[in-house]
Design an enzyme around this catalytic site. Structure first.
Site, PDB file in Angstrom:
ATOM      1  N   VAL A  60      93.264  -6.619 -59.446  1.00  0.00           N
ATOM      2  CA  VAL A  60      92.613  -5.834 -60.547  1.00  0.00           C
ATOM      3  C   VAL A  60      90.780  -6.910 -60.284  1.00  0.00           C
ATOM      4  CG1 VAL A  60      91.227  -5.440 -62.359  1.00  0.00           C
ATOM      5  CG2 VAL A  60      93.650  -5.053 -61.418  1.00  0.00           C
ATOM      6  N   CYS A  61      90.699  -8.330 -60.195  1.00  0.00           N
ATOM      7  CA  CYS A  61      89.769  -9.037 -60.180  1.00  0.00           C
ATOM      8  C   CYS A  61      89.204  -8.920 -58.818  1.00  0.00           C
ATOM      9  CB  CYS A  61      90.131 -10.319 -60.266  1.00  0.00           C
ATOM     10  SG  CYS A  61      90.981 -11.102 -62.158  1.00  0.00           S
TER      11      CYS A  61
END
Length: 184
Positions: free
Chosen positions: A56-57
């Site tokens: 996600v980052c």
């Protein structure tokens, strides 16, 4: 252990940390301090992610980078941060297509001291939550948003809130830059 997230009206902690600022050999790292941004009269937008080399980052980091000029146009310094080291940040930038062209620093809080002061360390792994802080040029926290580890944030919402804060006026629900503010 309960988190006590530093909130609105609090002074953002003064920090001096190493950050990845370039991929150019010999110029990869720099020491950054929010005092420098305050002295320049800039707003500070600092966003945290849990871990490098995750899923996600990089979507968030790349999206913040797409809007880096929008933050700059608003006299706001954009800083990304995690508790990973500057060497891990550099390796990640070198190995991820979406991160090579970043135009903002990736701060390394390896001591976890800043994340702890902000109250955003996850209790078990001692990694940062997905937190975003907006501080005004005096270093006063004006907005905080914290997501659970699995949920990415909305960069356009961060810009919308920054715009609203910079009007120093009353802004109604869903207000966007260019719309009328409320006259009390």
């Amino acid at each position: 252990m309960e988190n006590r997230i530093l909130g609105l009206g609090s002074q953002f902690p003064i920090f001096e940390k190493t950050a990845v600022v370039s991929l150019e050999k010999g110029k990869e790292f720099a020491t950054i301090s929010n005092k420098d941004y305050q002295d320049a009269g800039l707003w500070t937008v600092m966003f945290w992610w849990p871990k490098d080399f995750t899923f996600v980052c990089p979507t968030e980091i790349a999206e913040f980078n797409k809007h880096a000029e929008d933050f700059k146009d608003r006299d706001a310094a954009l800083i990304g941060a995690s508790t990973d080291s500057e060497f891990v940040h550099l390796a990640w930038r070198n190995n991820h297509d979406d991160l090579r062209g970043l135009t903002f620093p990736m701060l390394a809080d390896t001591s976890k001291s800043l994340a702890a002061e902000l109250g955003i360390l996850e209790a078990n792994e001692k990694i940062a939550y997905r937190a975003t802080f907006i501080a005004d040029p005096q270093g006063v926290i004006r907005w905080v948003s914290v997501n659970d580890l699995s949920v990415g944030r909305n960069v356009k919402e961060v810009l919308r809130v920054l715009d609203a804060l910079q009007t120093d006026e009353l802004c109604p629900c869903n207000w966007e830059k260019g719309q009328a503010t409320i006259k009390a």
